[in-house]
Design an enzyme around this catalytic site. Structure first.
Site: not given
Length: 784
Positions: A460, A462, A464, A478, A575
């Site tokens: 969500g 970006g 990589v 990233k 998170d």
């Protein structure tokens, strides 16, 4: 006599001119003037007034008119002479030969919507159609509700709205991820079926509705998003492709991989045969050569584009290259066109795709000796001056280009939060020695200009990419998805957080680059993917043993304990989930993704924020109070411990009376412990390899982490200490007394609070504001 001859001469000339005019006017139209065919012979080309039906689509029962039954179009009295995809039963608004089509998709209504039915979008699984992510937006009109969308590949996404009765109801007014009375969010790639829902379902007031919509149509054709309430269906954009199977491969054989002659600016470029390419080893796409048009899927020669009728010789790009006197006159040829001047006999040939070749052909004059000597002397003296002028012009061009590039990088630096980062640097919050500012050229070279083959995963926040420096060091770059100032703050926040961390079980930040269009973060490369992949997918080459699960849990707990207590400022991750735990070359755990993390002042006990999190991992106490504490990270880690024990997903679908309902793993685990069914839900490998005492002690610890009351949960230091103790006992092959008292104590605490917060737990375990790609991994190398 001479007078008669003159009259006869004029009469003959008049007749000849009249005859030439008649021949010219009655000459058959050239192939370039005829409309190119779009369908097979004897097949219907249009349905209704404005919708053309190009092959591989086709109308009627004749199977030769369409590629397969998915491309069959119904157009008769039963459809009101409107085109409908026969199998998908969707009205077609437009078909483009570039691989897209616009159709009508139903609006899903919830609550008191008079005369409206709740319809979900049709299931396109197995078809050549998917909902195009770059053209469509998931949109919901509600007041203070969470709208969710679940796709066929277990993707969840959602957006939240706030209430404002005084707000303007324009189609674009604050209709964002968290909008006013309306919210929108993007969708993942390759969705073929989805269902929408507005939560909580039993508390919906008024008429609420959610839908997928063509974002260009939504912005350009609606004055207010409320207008959707009067519609049953809205336009969406589908992407179509021809699947590569035995049938299609045989039909397109000879055109797939056909070499197309490169363009040269001359009249020899007349190859009008279409060519086809294979994408992702699964689908075929066909094209006409540059300078030609038509339907390449008919596998017939394409038709030349008459650029002279398009007045191409007066295009700005052509005029800019036209350095001869006189106005250009156009002459068309197959694959290109010529602009020439009768004044100077100058000619420029142009290809249909651009590029030119200009030359000058003067009429040879009769030059005198004096003129030739004067010309030679003029050339001798003007040569050095012209050379100096060219060198000066080249130097000026390089200086101007360099200045433009510098200004462009400065613009990106400011837009990407460079000033905010400088502020953090000056305040001493960032470890300057650890953060390197990379040049954009260096990262572009290391990732092969961000080649799609270098993508490790997407999330969500970006994408990589895998990169390699000139010295052989492998890195992970990233590339952030920056859409607003709030996300810029999250990017700078991740730099600030990671600059303070120095721990072997936390992904190391090497630096960043702010002079590109979107900001870039450079990390150490972690080669073995996510913990989620090894827990939830069968991996015969490297199965997770009980000892490995215990070691990984101990390493994660140690890293979180360091963040909470040993860092210069306490850091809350916010998170924690198995997809944010990476495994290095020695399968050691590395905690990643600090985009939503926050550092706090020493002595502060909690952080009040908008609710962020992921389905199945969200602390119910945090969900109720919006106050995130270190114990909220403990709860999320408890879910990871249960994943390691059971091998189950954090959220799973359960068929109920009203369709699929979604239950959290934490709730299922606690219920199983209460009903003494722990060993019935454990992963088979855990049961076979772990002792009953070790498993009960581990489960007891997970129970305490999942306590409904945050004050009764252990700290991460206590969790890490207990896991280290279990690990040491296993390594020393000692027997550990079974801690049934601890299990009973944890169950007692849960029973004490279960009734009061069970409904909240249900909501909390099924609500989150993470982007869809953060919630269920597509592959072992999902982006972090």
């Amino acid at each position: 006599m001479s007078m008669q001859l003159l009259v006869h001469h004029h009469v003959i000339m008049f007749v000849l001119l009249f005859w030439c005019r008649i021949v010219t006017e009655t000459k058959p139209a050239s192939s370039s003037e005829l409309a190119p065919p779009i369908a097979k012979p004897n097949c219907t080309t249009h349905c209704g007034i404005n919708v053309s039906i190009p092959y591989p689509f086709g109308v009627g029962p004749n199977k030769d008119c369409y590629f397969n039954e998915w491309f069959q179009i119904d157009c008769n009295e039963s459809t009101g002479h409107k085109p409908f995809l026969r199998r998908a039963q969707m009205e077609v608004l437009n078909i483009s030969i570039d691989g897209t089509l616009q159709v009508k998709s139903p609006v899903t209504f919830f609550g008191a919507c008079k005369g409206k039915e709740t319809r979900q979008a049709p299931d396109l699984t197995g078809s050549p159609f998917v909902y195009l992510d770059r053209k469509n937006m998931f949109t919901a009109v509600s007041c203070g509700r969470l709208a969710t969308m679940r796709s066929n590949v277990n993707f969840f996404l959602g957006c939240n709205s706030t209430c404002d009765d005084q707000s303007t109801d324009s189609a674009t007014y604050r209709c964002g991820t968290i909008g006013t009375n309306c919210c929108q969010t993007t969708i993942p790639l390759n969705i073929s079926v989805f269902t929408t829902e507005i939560l909580p379902r039993d508390q919906i007031d008024g008429c609420n509705y959610a839908f997928l919509v063509d974002q260009d149509w939504f912005l350009n054709n609606l004055s207010s998003y409320r207008a959707i309430q009067g519609m049953d269906r809205v336009p969406v954009v589908l992407e179509w492709n021809i699947s590569l199977d035995n049938t299609s491969h045989k039909e397109f054989e000879g055109f797939i991989g056909r070499k197309v002659r490169p363009y040269y600016a001359n009249k020899a470029n007349n190859d009008s045969t279409p060519y086809c390419k294979i994408y992702n080893r699964s689908s075929v796409h066909c094209f006409c050569p540059r300078g030609f048009q038509g339907n390449p899927y008919l596998l017939q020669p394409c038709q030349d584009i008459d650029e002279c009728k398009l007045n191409r010789c007066m295009d700005p790009d052509v005029v800019a290259s036209w350095n001869f006197s006189g106005s250009p006159i156009c002459e068309n040829f197959a694959g290109g066109y010529t602009c020439y001047s009768n004044v100077t006999r100058a000619t420029c040939d142009f290809g249909g795709g651009g590029g030119s070749s200009c030359y000058y052909r003067p009429k040879p004059p009769l030059l005198s000796r004096a003129y030739r000597i004067r010309t030679v002397l003029l050339g001798v003296f003007m040569g050095p001056g012209l050379l100096l002028l060219l060198v000066g012009a080249w130097y000026a061009y390089k200086v101007i280009k360099k200045r433009k590039n510098i200004k462009r990088k400065e613009k990106f630096f400011k837009r990407n939060g460079g000033l905010l980062l400088q502020q953090q640097l000056s305040s001493g919050e960032i470890n300057v020695e650890k953060i390197k500012l990379f040049k954009s050229e260096e990262l572009e070279k290391s990732t092969d200009n961000f080649n799609i083959d270098r993508i490790l995963g997407q999330g969500g926040q970006g994408t990589v990419y895998k990169g390699m420096f000139a010295d052989g060091r492998i890195i992970a770059v990233k590339k952030s998805k920056i859409l607003n100032e709030g996300q810029l703050s999250e990017f700078i926040n991740e730099v600030v957080i990671l600059s303070q961390i120095n721990h072997r079980n936390v992904v190391q930040l090497l630096g960043c680059c702010l002079e590109t269009e979107v900001p870039l973060l450079v990390y150490e490369f972690i080669p073995n993917g996510t913990l989620s992949h090894y827990i939830h997918e069968q991996n015969e080459d490297f199965p997770l043993t009980w000892k490995m699960r215990l070691r990984i849990a101990t390493e994660i707990a140690g890293a979180l304990s360091y963040l909470h207590g040993a860092a210069s400022f306490p850091i809350y991750h916010r998170d924690i989930k198995s997809t944010n735990i990476l495994l290095d070359d020695k399968y050691r755990a590395k905690v990643a993704d600090f985009g939503t993390s926050r550092s706090i002042v020493i002595g502060q006990t909690h952080l009040t924020t908008a609710v962020h999190g992921t389905f199945g991992y969200l602390d119910p106490e945090y969900f109720q109070s919006s106050q995130f504490t270190e114990k909220s990270d403990v709860y999320s880690f408890g879910v990871v411990l249960v994943e390691l024990l059971t091998g189950l997903q954090p959220v799973s679908a359960v068929t109920g009376s009203e369709g699929n309902e979604y239950k959290g793993l934490a709730t299922y685990f606690i219920t199983s412990m209460q009903e003494d069914r722990l060993f019935g839900i454990l992963d088979a490998g855990v049961v076979m390899e772990g002792s009953q005492t070790d498993i009960l002690t581990f489960a007891n610890l997970a129970m305490r982490c999942l306590n409904m009351n945050g004050r009764n949960r252990p700290t991460m230091r206590e969790v890490a200490t207990e896991l280290e103790a279990i690990q040491m006992l296993i390594e020393n092959t000692c027997n550990v007394p079974q801690n049934y008292n601890g299990v009973e104590s944890a169950l007692s605490d849960i029973n004490e609070h279960w009734d009061a917060v069970s409904s909240s737990t249900e909501s909390a375990s099924n609500v989150g504001l993470s982007s869809p790609l953060d919630e269920f991994p597509q592959s072992p190398s999902e982006a972090w």
